[in-house]
Each structure stands twice: as structure tokens, then as C-alpha cells.
Design an enzyme around this catalytic site. Structure first.
Site, mmCIF file in Angstrom:
data_model
loop_
_atom_site.group_PDB
_atom_site.id
_atom_site.type_symbol
_atom_site.label_atom_id
_atom_site.label_comp_id
_atom_site.label_asym_id
_atom_site.label_seq_id
_atom_site.Cartn_x
_atom_site.Cartn_y
_atom_site.Cartn_z
ATOM 1 N N ASP A 181 5.344 14.595 0.262
ATOM 2 C CA ASP A 181 4.452 14.575 1.498
ATOM 3 C C ASP A 181 4.718 15.476 2.654
ATOM 4 O O ASP A 181 5.956 16.183 2.548
ATOM 5 C CB ASP A 181 4.232 13.220 1.943
ATOM 6 N N GLY B 260 0.941 -1.260 0.041
ATOM 7 C CA GLY B 260 -0.185 -0.148 -0.175
ATOM 8 C C GLY B 260 0.893 1.014 0.112
ATOM 9 O O GLY B 260 2.044 1.177 -0.213
ATOM 10 N N ASP C 124 15.334 54.547 -11.249
ATOM 11 C CA ASP C 124 14.045 54.565 -10.417
ATOM 12 C C ASP C 124 14.200 55.089 -8.906
ATOM 13 O O ASP C 124 15.470 55.124 -8.632
ATOM 14 C CB ASP C 124 13.302 53.162 -10.855
ATOM 15 N N ARG D 223 -8.052 2.461 5.939
ATOM 16 C CA ARG D 223 -7.024 2.352 6.897
ATOM 17 C C ARG D 223 -7.915 2.748 8.232
ATOM 18 O O ARG D 223 -8.306 3.875 8.253
ATOM 19 C CB ARG D 223 -5.713 3.217 6.666
#
Length: 724
Positions: free
Chosen positions: A137, A21, A491, A271
Site C-alpha cells: 500500500d 478488518g 554503434d 468505514r
């Protein structure tokens, strides 16, 4: 090409047996395909157990040789505090909206940081320039930032497999935690989420927590571009489809079903976790039986619960509650020849899971919150004529709207949905399922991974181009020569001085003014300051310096030794009163914003406003003003935390072209804003154009901040003093 895949756990357990899994299973077909094209894979992760230090070299060598994996060695105390602590007691419950389960401890976050650094050390042992590093993750939120600091040009993806929460939930994290998490993940070239909602939540969180905006999903932070996007993870559709149709699968399904041939099968596979809503599902099934007694002895619920975190007390309590509920339902409704729930507390291999799917008439996937949920997709491509009942809180619901969508908190609604699914006409089921299966077939796990790699590679190339423009202010090639006149254009805000909450606070230091006086002593050197500021501010600020002053983005010009301002174009400001009222309405609505009026322009500032409210109002204003600006004598331009409305004919590019001598020059132009792009675009190709900051630009080179400009000025002065 080499892929270095980094996840919390390796695809094999510490003893070398496969992990069933999870990520390893989900990615298996893509990894096989990647290898088949001649690419290499190295998987970096924790083996799941503390390995004694003296055994680590031998163990690492064996794991690399036998499995192509690189173990990250964490001491048991660190692993517990990192994984069982911050990961599972802070991030996991928070990101799934179970805020009551959260702990916010400095000690566990320190372990989280330390563990991420250990993962980085493991990556450095195998990393080579040109490798694609793919971090997976929430356990490794900080890793992209660490690796980016070590390898600025690394090709790096990050994918989040769980939901990203709304800003209101995320900000429950202490400020230090959330800042480090956000800046850590921004080290990636690509940040991927399962859904567009999660992507938008992340972007809004960046804005609200760090004030970082995005441009169509691209984020510019610390001179690095990060792309964000929704990449819903797919499955190996062919693997499930082919096996589901095989004789082996049919035989196993028939064996499973031999004692229950006349029963409609309702299936639940999950699960053990509080986010999955298993107890609610059982309560809904119980309510379904109470409300629909005709279905007693005509259906069965097969409940597959895969053990997880069995050593955590809260999970043990949850398991007891589920056991008791199953017993209660079976005791209340069961008979000698019928048991409502067949309960299996174990995982099933692929070869047995697919036959279970094939036998199923109703599949219940009803988590309280889930990043994606691949079980729902696996079921759809494995069954013959079963209906999916899916939680609207699962990421998969965005892709599978033809399923029966439910709110897992609505027991009555779930019970009704079970009845609707089990009684649905077969033609209707087939029609709905075919639409979803076709969609899943177009986004397999291989398609998913290829898109992530392609977008990562594209963004990495943009970053490479982005970085090649970044130069040191002390670079020798940026120094002008004495053989031609030198003309410098600066600038003001964001270039010579940093931005301040209020414009009048942004004043140059005496040191900078002294540096200008030193530059002006260099023969044949001229300076122009071209700004959006008004005449009075520029004249007051630079009154002691013989420089060109250009105000209001090119509307006015005051030469170095002149006493008067000259207009560089003919004005017709009839539009101002109407637009001023419009801007003032926004000022009333957005606390902290204000409108600044100049002779030929109006500027709405929202730097001090709430970042989310200010940005939304700015977008609304841009939309409204753009619709009325056509043939109205003015145009609208977005700047740095401002919206500027000014007359046609003004512009820094046109003004610069008018004041720059038409002779052979050493021309240098410095600017930070979108308004300065006019100068970069319109001035001669021979000009040295330097962008200050991180956004996209036409300029040839880039400095990080105004401090780099000051350093360049000092370098210029020193260079010419040496030549005297």
C-alpha cells in the site's frame, strides 16, 4: 520459504490484541495456507503507538515471540506527520480524486521519506537472501527503491490497495514528490493493482512524468525489470459460504430478523470516510421512499458505520452530518411501529456480519471511489437471494458487471436502482448472483496471492539473468589478448555518445577521438563504426580516423584508407516517395517530431515530442506501415524514440559480416538499439557482444551507458601500454 510482509500497521495492535478488518483479515486465509506448507511469515509494521526507547528491545522481543511480528518504532511526531500528514492529507484524497482535500507540504513529505527509511531499517534486521518481501500500500511507496539499493537481488512485490489515479490527477503532486514515488515503487519486481485501468493509469503516468515506456507491462529502469499487472484481490469464499450455511449463522440471522420478519432488508456496511459516499446513499434512500411510498413500512435500511480517524475534525463533521441525516429520515418517515433506518456506529465481527448479509435483500456498496471493496464480494457469497447495487467507481465493478451498477453522484439513478433491486424477480437475482459467485470462486484470496508470488518469482529470475549480464567495463576477462587480431565494432548514437534532442547535437568529445587514435596505435587492431547515420555525418565526424565507416544501417561502407563509399547492396528505392509523404503527415500531427531522409532509409524521430502523443503516434505508424510493407521493398523497425523504414537487404548484421575478416579474431561488438541485435545475432558465437542500456538483448554482456564504453576503451589502452 520465508515471507516478510510489510504494511503500515501490524495485524495486532500495540497491546497485542488483534486488528479487526483491513489487510490482516483479508490475508488471514492465505497466511494460514502459506504456513501449512511449511513456510515462515514475518510481519513488519507500525504498532500504532510510540513505544518509549528504553522499552523497545523488550517489546520487540515479545512481539516477535508471541505474534511473529517486527514493530517499526516511529516517534509520535514523525508518525503523525507521516500517517496523518502525507498519507492521509495528500495521497489518500488525491488518489481518490478529492483534490480539494489535499495538502502538498514539504515537511510531511520529509516525514514520509523518513518513515519509509525506518521501515527499511526494520526489514534489514530480519531479511535473509532468498526471502520474499511483499510491501503493501501507499504508505510505503518509497520502500521498494530503498530495499533494492540495499539488496539488488531481493525478491520484492508491491501491491497498491487503493486506486491509482489518472495522470492528470497524479501530476498535481509537486515534481519532487511524484518522481520519488514513481522511482521508489519501481524498485519492485512486481507492482500489482486491483484493476487493469489502474495499471494503465500507472503506466501512462510513468510515460508522462518520467518518459519511461513499457513493453507489454514490463518496465526497464536503471538496469532492473519491473512487471506491472492487474491482480483483483479475492476473499476466502469457502469460509463465508460454509459459515453462511451453518446452523449457527441461521440461528443468529433469525434472531436479528425476529422483529422485522416482513421487512425487506437493505444493508450498508462501510468505514467512516468521505470516499465511501454514505451521505449520498442516505439521500438516495430518502428519495426512494419519497418516490415509492408503497415501500414505506415494508423495508428497512441497516446502516453499519465502522468508526475511523475519530480524532480528525473533518471526519467528526462527516459523522455529525450522517447522524443528522439518519435522524431526519427517521423523523420524517418513521412511525411508532416502524423505523426506516437501523443505525449501528460500530464494527461487527465475522460471526455477526455474515448473518447480516444472509438477511439482506438489497446490498448498497456505492463509494465515490474505491480500490476494490471486498464487502461486495463477501455479501455475494454469504446471501441466499439478495441483489447487489454497486458503484461503477469501485474496483470490484470490473469483476461484477452483473450487479446493478450505479453512479454515486446520480441520486435519482441510485433511488431507481434501489427500487429495481428490491423488486427484482428472484430467478433473475439467482441467475446474476450465480455468475458472479462462480467468478469469485475462481479467484479466491489464495489464488490472488499465489499469482502475485509466482509472477514476482518469474520476474526476479529474469532480473537475475538481466543482472548477470551487467559487467564492469574494467573487468579483466573483457580485455583482448595479443595472440589474435583485434576487431572492434561500435554503434554510434547511444553507444559512443548519449542521445540528444536533435541528432546533429550528438557529437563525440575530443577526448573520445583522442582515445580512438590511441587504440589505433595498438598493432593488429581495427575499428568499425556501424551506424544508422548518413554518409556525410560519419565522414565529417571521423575524417581524421582510419576506421571502417558503415552508414545507414549497412547500406554504405567506407574502408579505413579508402576515399570512396561503396554500396553493400543493390538499391531499388521506389517506395520512398510514398512512405515519405506518410511520415510527413505524422510530423504535421505531432509537434516536436521530424522526418530524416537518407539514401536508403527514412527515419521518423519523436524524441522531442510530448511522450504520450509521440508514443501513441509511433504505435499507430508501426501498425499502418506494417500492413503495407509486405512485398513493398522495405521493412519497418522501432528504435530508440524513432521509427525507421529502410530497404530490404540493409542491416547492421549483414554489413558487419561483410567487413569483418574471416580469420580468427578477438571480436568485440558494442550497441544499444534493436538495430544492433542483428549484429549480436549474426556474428560468430566467439564474439564479445555488449549491450549498452537496459532493454532485452541477445548480447552476452551489458554496460549501463556510453560512459562505460569510454571506460572500457581507456582500460584497453592502459592494458596494452603496460604490456609494451
Amino acid at each position: 520459504m520465508r515471507l516478510i510482509l510489510v504494511s503500515n500497521r501490524l495485524p495486532v495492535q500495540w497491546d497485542g490484541t488483534p486488528n479487526v478488518g483491513g489487510l490482516a483479515t483479508g490475508l488471514s486465509s492465505f497466511l494460514s495456507h502459506w504456513k501449512s506448507e511449511g513456510n515462515e511469515i514475518i510481519w513488519v509494521g507500525w504498532p500504532g503507538k510510540s513505544i518509549p526507547e528504553k522499552e523497545q528491545p523488550t517489546y520487540a522481543e515479545a512481539m516477535k515471540k508471541e505474534h511473529g511480528t517486527v514493530p517499526v518504532f516511529l516517534k509520535q511526531k514523525l508518525a503523525d506527520s507521516f500517517y496523518n500528514g502525507f498519507c492521509n492529507k495528500t495521497i489518500w484524497p488525491l488518489f481518490h480524486y478529492f483534490t480539494a482535500h489535499c495538502e502538498y507540504l514539504d515537511a510531511t513529505f520529509d516525514a514520509f521519506e523518513e518513515a519509509n527509511n525506518e521501515f527499511a531499517k526494520a526489514v534489514t534486521k530480519v531479511y535473509q537472501p532468498g526471502d520474499w518481501v511483499w510491501v503493501h500500500d501507499y504508505h510505503l511507496f518509497l520502500l521498494p527503491g530503498i530495499l533494492r539499493n540495499l539488496y539488488p537481488n531481493i525478491i520484492l512485490s508491491f501491491f497498491l490497495h487503493i486506486p491509482f489515479p489518472t495522470f492528470e490527477i497524479f501530476r498535481l503532486l509537486p515534481e519532487m514528490f511524484r518522481t520519488k514515488i514513481l522511482t521508489g515503487v519501481l524498485g519492485s519486481d512486481l507492482i500489482g493493482f486491483h484493476t487493469q485501468s489502474y495499471t494503465q493509469y500507472f503506466l501512462r503516468t510513468l510515460l508522462r512524468c518520467l518518459g519511461i515506456e513499457n513493453e507489454r507491462g514490463f518496465i526497464y529502469h536503471q538496469n532492473h525489470i519491473t512487471k506491472t499487472g492487474a491482480f483483483p484481490m479475492g476473499i476466502n469464499v469457502e469460509q463465508f459460504t460454509v459459515y453462511a450455511k451453518s446452523k449457527e449463522c441461521r440461528d443468529i440471522a433469525s434472531t436479528f430478523n425476529k422483529n422485522h420478519k416482513d421487512l425487506k432488508q437493505i444493508l450498508s456496511v462501510d468505514r467512516l470516510d468521505y470516499t465511501k459516499g454514505v451521505l449520498q446513499r442516505l439521500n438516495a434512500f430518502e428519495l426512494f421512499l419519497k418516490q415509492n411510498p408503497l415501500w414505506i413500512k415494508k423495508c428497512k435500511l441497516v446502516l453499519v458505520l465502522v468508526p475511523s480517524r475519530t480524532d480528525v475534525s473533518s471526519y467528526q463533521s462527516m459523522k455529525r452530518a450522517i447522524d443528522e441525516k439518519v435522524g431526519s429520515i427517521n423523523g420524517s418517515f418513521g412511525t411508532l411501529d416502524w423505523t426506516p433506518i437501523l443505525y449501528q456506529y460500530k464494527g461487527f465481527p465475522f460471526e455477526e456480519l455474515v448473518p447480516l448479509y444472509r438477511n439482506t435483500q438489497v446490498m448498497l456498496v456505492t463509494p465515490f471511489r474505491d480500490g476494490m471493496n471486498l464487502v461486495a464480494k463477501e455479501f455475494l457469497v454469504s446471501q441466499t437471494n439478495g441483489m447487489l447495487v454497486l458503484s461503477e467507481m469501485a474496483g470490484a465493478s470490473a469483476e461484477l458487471p452483473e450487479a446493478i451498477l450505479v453512479n454515486p453522484n446520480d441520486l435519482s439513478g441510485m433511488a431507481d436502482s434501489i427500487k429495481e433491486a428490491i423488486e427484482m424477480d428472484e430467478k433473475e437475482i439467482h441467475f446474476r448472483n450465480q455468475v458472479m459467485i462462480n467468478r469469485l470462486s475462481e479467484n479466491t484470496v489464495n489464488d490472488w496471492a499465489k499469482r502475485i508470488f509466482s509472477d514476482t518469482e518469474d520476474t526476479s529470475k529474469k532480473n537475475l539473468a538481466f543482472q548477470t549480464k551487467s559487467v564492469s567495463p574494467n573487468s579483466e576477462f573483457l580485455l583482448p589478448t595479443k595472440d589474435k587480431p583485434i576487431f572492434l565494432i561500435f554503434d554510434y548514437d547511444g553507444t559512443l555518445v548519449p542521445f540528444e534532442p536533435l541528432p546533429h547535437l550528438a557529437v563525440p568529445s575530443q577526448e573520445l577521438l583522442n582515445s580512438f587514435m590511441e587504440m589505433l596505435k595498438i598493432s593488429n587492431l581495427s575499428i568499425a563504426i556501424i551506424s544508422g547515420r548518413d554518409k556525410s555525418f560519419l565522414e565529417k565526424t571521423f575524417k581524421t580516423l582510419p576506421v571502417h565507416l558503415v552508414a545507414e544501417h549497412g547500406a554504405w561502407h567506407k574502408p579505413p584508407y579508402g576515399s570512396k563509399w561503396n554500396s553493400l547492396f543493390t538499391s531499388n528505392a521506389d517506395w520512398k516517395s510514398q512512405i515519405k509523404d506518410h511520415l510527413n503527415e505524422f510530423t504535421k500531427r505531432v509537434p516536436g517530431s521530424f522526418t530524416e531522409e537518407k539514401e536508403f532509409s527514412l527515419v521518423w524521430h519523436f524524441r522531442n515530442a510530448d511522450p504520450d502523443i509521440g508514443l501513441n503516434a509511433a504505435r499507430e505508424m508501426l501498425d499502418e506501415l506494417s500492413q503495407i510493407s509486405s512485398n513493398s521493398g522495405f521493412f519497418v523497425q522501432r528504435g530508440n524514440k524513432i521509427i525507421e523504414v529502410r530497404e530490404y537487404g540493409t542491416g547492421k548484421g549483414k554489413a558487419a559480416s561483410k567487413i569483418v575478416p574471416q580469420s580468427n579474431l578477438n571480436l568485440f561488438v558494442f550497441g544499444d538499439d534493436t538495430t544492433d541485435e542483428d549484429m549480436f545475432r549474426e556474428l560468430p558465437e566467439s564474439a564479445f557482444t555488449i549491450k549498452i542500456g537496459k532493454s532485452e538483448t541477445m548480447a552476452k554482456y551489458r554496460f549501463k551507458n556510453p560512459e562505460d564504453v569510454h571506460s572500457w576503451i581507456q582500460n584497453l589502452i592502459s592494458h596494452f601500454k603496460k604490456e609494451q
